[in-house]
Design an enzyme around this catalytic site. Structure first.
Site, PDB file in Angstrom:
ATOM      1  CB  THR A  50      -1.634  -8.959  -2.578  1.00  0.00           C
ATOM      2  OG1 THR A  50      -1.908  -7.645  -2.072  1.00  0.00           O
ATOM      3  CG2 THR A  50      -1.283  -8.859  -4.050  1.00  0.00           C
TER       4      THR A  50
ATOM      5  CB  ALA B  84      -0.909  -0.008   1.227  1.00  0.00           C
TER       6      ALA B  84
ATOM      7  CG  HIS C 146      -2.775  -1.805  -2.876  1.00  0.00           C
ATOM      8  ND1 HIS C 146      -3.119  -1.455  -1.585  1.00  0.00           N
ATOM      9  CD2 HIS C 146      -3.524  -0.999  -3.680  1.00  0.00           C
ATOM     10  CE1 HIS C 146      -4.019  -0.496  -1.608  1.00  0.00           C
ATOM     11  NE2 HIS C 146      -4.296  -0.201  -2.861  1.00  0.00           N
ATOM     12  CB  CYS C 147      -3.261  -6.241   1.059  1.00  0.00           C
ATOM     13  SG  CYS C 147      -1.766  -7.233   0.999  1.00  0.00           S
ATOM     14  CB  SER C 148      -1.103  -3.645   4.661  1.00  0.00           C
ATOM     15  OG  SER C 148      -0.282  -2.774   5.402  1.00  0.00           O
TER      16      SER C 148
END
Length: 928
Positions: free
Chosen positions: A811, A607, A803-805
């Site tokens: 993801t 992210a 994206h995630c974090s």
């Protein structure tokens, strides 16, 4: 999980550019951020993850519908503990400091009887390696500070052999005494407590004899590097002490047993696991177990080291905790190396999650705690007959009872049906194998290749300014890779779409990493401000290289020439992901029973942070990304997981404007619960949004009229003024944002569509996968429409960004689900080849195989066992929706058909005006 921190400077490796030849060139002119844009400073970039959340008080797990389950393997993340700064003291009077070179000269020039070396390190360090002829003298910190505990009392607590050597040497005039530990950079005003305490006691001991007491300034590690010949790694201080005192016979030792106590060290094995006061003295014909090139084993006793049992601190000497059984040289620190790799750990994590799901699905259990019983009554134990099955396997059994076998075969692939019948432990062990393969891959293959590539940062302090370096380059329209070209897997090729030999890839057991699969982690290790987490780095062979058209930055020297600028300009923590492409033989006669959607290439990334928003949008422009899938909320439990990069502002020359936002509320699964009830409380998915069971609403959050049963699909856009405020958004909904990017003085507009799933927690899963599948449906609709309207050519491979974090767990989970749904034809072909090869002891599991392929392109894709199990849950849910599309099954009372089916969800998507206008706007970008 992690914060962005400074990482050690490591020499990067730079291969041939992984960017496609026709990638868009982004050059941004120097502008000042608007009030919505992040402050471009090094301080803010290093503290981008400590903002306070407006939702900081929200619970970790919400028991609403689609409640997330947060589990990290078997335990929750551990917060770092406070470690006070080590206390230092002034150098004692009468003591001097010497360097390693001076100590080396003393050892080489003076006779051994004129030199006394005292090792004051803990015994665990002393047991590994020492300076030759050193004597180990270590006291607890309390006794070191206690002045009345003199050196004479210390001698009384040593072994007889050590007492004899020390007393004889301390009686010699002009004795050179050197004290050392592992502390480096000891100065006149900063001496470690062990050196200070022993030196003070030695200076006050027997002042009639002349002696010189010194402390090694650099510590033992530096001396070991400079004088390796003076280091002994094979013996302990009982062997280092000269044999001035002859050893007593075994009979004398046994007769004096009542005056002795066992002394822990590492040369003789214990005679029994129970406490035994007898000293077992081995004969001279000992095996090679006495040779300790590595850390000592705890199950040993020193044969010639009796000590007085009357000593109050005798038990404190040479105590050591059990050492690990294996000494693995870990080249890279990551969770699989740090956590337990036993199968019980994975099973425990799965059982905890499924127990939580059973409790949540049991309405009576949630009403009152009076239903709690410990231990469980006999009736509940008898009902639990599915201990060897996972939750989705039980749901599949109930599903198969409601449909004809022919219908199931036409929808669910054979390989998936087979996976529903294997034991729980076998499926869980598949993920254990994945972790083992990644652990082996990293420990074996990670190298930094310093000789081949050099990277010298002359002025580290100038790094923050380099982030704002800009140039005015001509931006070219993106072009897309040709999937028809036969491509060889290499470090210079980011697209993993070659025609492969699939025999060795059909199962995890046959996986063997060739040289072309070696992973290298180099670029970005030193760029702490550009990495959100300190242990997530991109692999070099598949990383995304940004192209900004920048000249080489000042202060940077490269051993190679590149048109992509320096590492500070072309780096982003992102990797390309794609499955290999297999060709179907022309004379192959099989036909697939499942539909296949368009294949895409993924960019998996972290992210954005305030310091990397410009890089994030540059990556999108370079690769012509039309769609971004965001799988995280901006804040979780008060910790920033994702910077709001969709906020309007000027991000270092790239202007962001939020055109429109849609809130897509998920349909209820209440009716699904009724239609999928089998035996004894076994619904397919019983956790759902409460409210209307037939409507898929598209609105802003103040629309609460969900009691009607009409299919009113209103397309209500959130106003531009409200677009920046997401505080009132429903976490169970999907957010769709249309974003306009302009650059080069607003001459080149570029539209982007973002799909955000907010209720998926970090390191966790969802109880209801409908929001995940609906996000994939939106993605498929956009890509298919762009192909149908000739935005893409048939031989092009579109690229989407996920994206995630950290860009790993969630993801990897979504990319795996989407890849399985998009490659049914390939997997059915591979299954037939798998059957031909007759692997009786191996399991054909495309899910594990896909994750293994992705983990060769980015680290830790699908981070934990529950995310792995969640993939099977999502696929089963998808097949359930497809079964409703082709059947006319009704509720048990003969009422209307269940409205929640795949076609119903897709129909709602097709009516969304925001998607139609987005495609129209994308087509207008073609003439650029």
């Amino acid at each position: 999980m992690k914060d962005s921190v400074d990482c050690p400077s490591i020499l990067p490796t730079d291969r041939t550019s992984v960017l496609s030849e026709t990638s868009t060139l982004v050059g941004s002119s120097s502008h000042v951020y608007s009030r919505h844009a992040p402050m471009n400073s090094y301080h803010n970039s290093m503290n981008s993850n400590i903002y306070h959340s407006p939702k900081a008080s929200s619970p970790l797990v919400s028991y609403k519908t689609s409640s997330p389950v947060l589990l990290k393997r078997a335990t929750a993340p551990v917060l770092p503990s406070f470690k006070p700064k080590e206390q230092r003291y002034n150098k004692p009077q009468g003591c001097s400091l010497i360097t390693a070179v001076e100590l080396g000269k003393i050892i080489e020039t003076l006779p051994d009887e004129k030199v006394l070396l005292l090792d004051v390190r803990p015994f665990t360090e002393h047991a590994k390696s020492i300076i030759t002829n050193s004597i180990h003298v270590c006291l607890p910190s309390t006794l070191l500070r206690r002045k009345n505990f003199t050196f004479s009392k210390l001698l009384d607590n040593l072994t007889p052999s050590e007492q004899s050597v020390l007393k004889s040497k301390l009686a010699i005039d002009n004795l050179r005494i050197i004290i050392y530990d592992s502390t480096a950079n000891q100065t006149e005003s900063s001496v470690s407590l062990p050196c200070y305490g022993i030196a003070s006691k030695l200076i006050e001991f027997d002042t009639n004899v002349k002696k010189t007491v010194s402390i090694l300034m650099c510590g033992f590690p530096q001396f070991k590097i400079l004088f390796p010949d003076h280091i002994n790694t094979n013996t302990f201080n009982s062997d280092c002490i000269s044999s001035a005192e002859p050893k007593s016979p075994k009979t004398n030792l046994m007769n004096s047993l009542h005056n002795t106590a066992p002394h822990m060290t590492a040369t003789t094995p214990l005679s029994s696991p129970q406490m035994n006061l007898k000293l077992k003295v081995p004969d001279d014909s000992r095996s090679d177990h006495s040779n300790f090139s590595s850390s000592p084993s705890p199950r040993n006793v020193l044969s010639d080291s009796p000590m007085s049992s009357s000593s109050p601190i005798s038990a404190l000497f040479k105590f050591q905790l059990p050492a690990p059984q294996t000494n693995i040289n870990q080249m890279f620190k990551f969770s699989q190396n740090e956590e337990i790799m036993g199968l019980e750990t994975y099973l425990s994590a799965v059982n905890i999650k499924e127990e939580h799901e059973r409790w949540y699905n049991n309405d009576s259990a949630k009403k009152s705690l009076q239903n709690f019983q410990f231990p469980k009554n006999q009736n509940s134990l008898e009902k639990d007959t599915n201990k060897d099955k996972l939750g989705f396997q039980i749901r599949y059994e109930n599903l198969s009872k409601n449909y004809e076998k022919e219908v199931i075969d036409s929808v669910i692939p054979e390989w998936f049906q087979h996976l529903m019948s294997i034991p729980k432990i076998e499926l869980v062990s598949q993920f254990q194998k994945l972790d083992f393969l990644e652990k082996r891959r990293l420990n074996h293959s990670v190298s930094f290749r310093k000789k081949e590539n050099s990277f010298i940062l002359e002025k580290p302090s100038s790094y923050p300014e380099q982030l704002t370096s800009t140039s005015s380059s001509t931006i070219m329209p993106p072009k897309f890779p040709d999937v028809n070209k036969v491509q060889k897997r290499s470090h210079s090729q980011p697209i993993f779409t070659q025609y492969s030999k699939y025999k060795s890839m059909l199962s995890l057991e046959s996986d063997s990493d060739s040289e072309s699969d070696d992973v290298i982690i180099s670029s970005g290790v030193e760029l702490g401000a550009k990495n959100r987490y300190k242990d997530i780095f991109p692999y070099e062979h598949s990383r995304v290289i940004l192209k900004k058209g920048l000249q080489s930055s000042k202060g940077i020297k490269h051993s190679h020439s590149t048109s992509d600028g320096g590492i500070l300009d072309n780096y982003i923590n992102a990797n390309y992901l794609s499955l290999p492409r297999f060709s179907v033989e022309q004379n192959s006669s099989f036909q697939t029973t499942t539909t296949t959607t368009r294949r895409v290439r993924y960019i998996a990334t972290q992210a954005p942070m305030p310091s990397t928003v410009h890089d994030f949008y540059t990556c999108i422009l370079n690769n012509g990304v039309p769609l971004v899938l965001s799988l995280t909320n901006d804040f979780e439990n008060g910790i920033e997981k994702c910077y709001r990069y969709w906020q309007e502002g000027n991000y270092n020359g790239i202007h962001v404007k939020l055109l429109e936002k849609k809130i897509l509320k998920m349909p209820s699964t209440t009716s699904m619960r009724k239609n999928t009830m089998g035996t004894q409380n076994s619904s397919l998915y019983s956790a759902g949004v409460q409210g209307n069971s037939s409507n898929y609403s598209t609105d802003n959050d103040n629309d609460n009229d969900n009691n009607n049963n009409n299919n009113n699909n209103s397309n209500i856009a959130v106003t531009a003024a409200a677009c920046d405020d997401d505080d009132d958004d429903d976490d169970d909904a999907i957010l769709i944002r249309k974003i306009l990017l302009t650059y080069h003085d607003q001459e080149k507009p570029y539209e982007l569509l973002q799909i955000q799933v907010k209720n998926w927690p970090d390191l966790g899963t969802l109880l209801n996968p409908i929001s995940i599948l609906q996000a994939i449906n939106v993605k498929n609709h956009i890509i298919d429409t762009l192909f149908a309207r000739n935005y893409y050519q048939n031989d092009q491979l579109p690229t989407i960004l996920v994206h995630c974090s950290a860009g790993c767990g969630r993801t990897g989970t979504l990319c795996t689900i989407d890849s399985i749904l998009s490659n049914f034809e390939m997997f059915e072909m591979l299954q037939k080849e798998f059957v031909k090869l007759k692997y009786p002891a191996k399991l054909f599991d495309p899910i594990s195989w896909t994750i293994n392929i992705f983990r060769k392109q980015r680290i830790s894709m699908v981070q934990n066992i529950n995310q792995f199990i969640f993939i099977y849950d999502c696929l089963l849910f998808y097949f359930r929706l497809r079964l409703d599309d082709i059947t006319e099954r009704t509720d048990g009372d003969g009422s209307n058909k269940d409205n929640i089916s795949l076609s119903a969800l897709i129909e709602q998507i097709e009516k969304l005006e925001i998607l139609q206008t987005f495609v129209d706007d994308k087509l207008k970008e073609l003439p650029q």
